[in-house]
Write a protein that holds these residues in place. Structure first.
Motif, short mmCIF file in Angstrom:
data_model
loop_
_atom_site.label_atom_id
_atom_site.label_comp_id
_atom_site.label_asym_id
_atom_site.label_seq_id
_atom_site.Cartn_x
_atom_site.Cartn_y
_atom_site.Cartn_z
N ALA A 1 34.63 16.21 38.61
CA ALA A 1 34.19 16.35 40.00
C ALA A 1 34.46 15.08 40.78
O ALA A 1 34.33 13.97 40.25
N ASP A 2 34.84 15.25 42.02
CA ASP A 2 35.03 14.12 42.93
C ASP A 2 33.91 14.04 43.95
O ASP A 2 33.59 12.97 44.44
N LYS A 3 33.33 15.19 44.31
CA LYS A 3 32.25 15.21 45.30
C LYS A 3 30.93 14.89 44.60
O LYS A 3 30.54 15.59 43.66
N LYS B 1 33.42 11.99 36.99
CA LYS B 1 34.80 12.49 36.97
C LYS B 1 35.21 12.93 35.56
O LYS B 1 35.82 13.98 35.39
N ASP C 1 26.87 11.31 50.52
CA ASP C 1 27.90 12.04 49.78
C ASP C 1 29.14 11.17 49.63
O ASP C 1 29.45 10.35 50.48
N ARG C 2 29.85 11.42 48.55
CA ARG C 2 31.12 10.75 48.28
C ARG C 2 32.13 11.85 47.96
O ARG C 2 31.89 12.69 47.11
N ASN C 3 33.26 11.84 48.67
CA ASN C 3 34.31 12.85 48.44
C ASN C 3 35.51 12.25 47.76
O ASN C 3 35.84 11.13 47.92
N THR D 1 26.76 13.58 45.30
CA THR D 1 25.64 13.38 46.21
C THR D 1 24.63 12.45 45.55
O THR D 1 24.44 12.49 44.34
N TYR E 1 25.73 14.99 41.02
CA TYR E 1 24.63 14.21 41.56
C TYR E 1 24.34 13.00 40.67
O TYR E 1 24.35 13.12 39.44
N LYS F 1 24.59 21.20 44.91
CA LYS F 1 25.86 21.69 45.45
C LYS F 1 27.02 20.86 44.92
O LYS F 1 28.08 21.38 44.62
N ASN F 2 26.82 19.55 44.83
CA ASN F 2 27.82 18.62 44.29
C ASN F 2 27.28 18.01 43.01
O ASN F 2 26.10 18.13 42.70
#
Length: 146
Positions: free
Chosen positions: A106-108, A101, A144-146, A110, A73, A70-71
């Motif tokens: 991406a910032d999100k 990044k 997770d990291r947002n 997992t 990874y 989903k995010n």
């Protein structure tokens, strides 16, 4: 330590051998965990690794959210046993986040973290999601990291 990020096809045979040898040394031998490390996912991931004296001593593989997650990874995170007290784990996670990044925008992110490393990953902005579970017989947590 300088970190390099490469696609599977860009790895030299020497780099690939060192990566697979180090992953087996840490995850199979050191952690006494029999599992299929060479899982076919290396082709779809980017490989982040750090060298010391021309030897790979830190490694992670990263995936884009499009590749079954989903995010974005980060997985297979490791530092060789001989180098763990040098702070290379922090450097590796920072390099992996930067690579996610830069390459995936991406910032999100997992990770499936070994449970005993929760505080380490929290120091890099990851937050525990859900309950502890067993992965290959070892307690893990989703973070997770947002």
């Amino acid at each position: 330590m300088n970190f390099t990020t490469k696609q599977f096809s860009e790895l030299t045979t020497y780099e690939l051998y060192e990566i697979l040898q180090l992953r087996a040394k840490v995850f199979v031998v050191e952690q006494d965990c029999v599992y299929q490390d060479v899982d076919g996912k290396d082709f779809k991931s980017l490989h982040v690794f750090g060298l010391k004296n021309d030897k790979i001593v830190a490694y992670a593989r990263i995936f884009n959210a499009e590749n079954s997650f989903k995010n974005a990874y980060i997985g297979r995170v490791l530092v060789s046993a001989e180098e763990r007290k040098q702070g290379f784990g922090n450097d590796l996670i920072k390099a992996s986040i930067k690579a996610v990044k830069m390459h995936f925008n991406a910032d999100k992110i997992t990770i499936s973290a070994q449970a005993y490393l929760q505080k380490f990953y929290e120091s890099h902005g990851f937050v525990k999601i859900g309950k502890e579970y067993l992965e290959d017989g070892i307690p893990h947590i989703r973070m997770d990291r947002n």
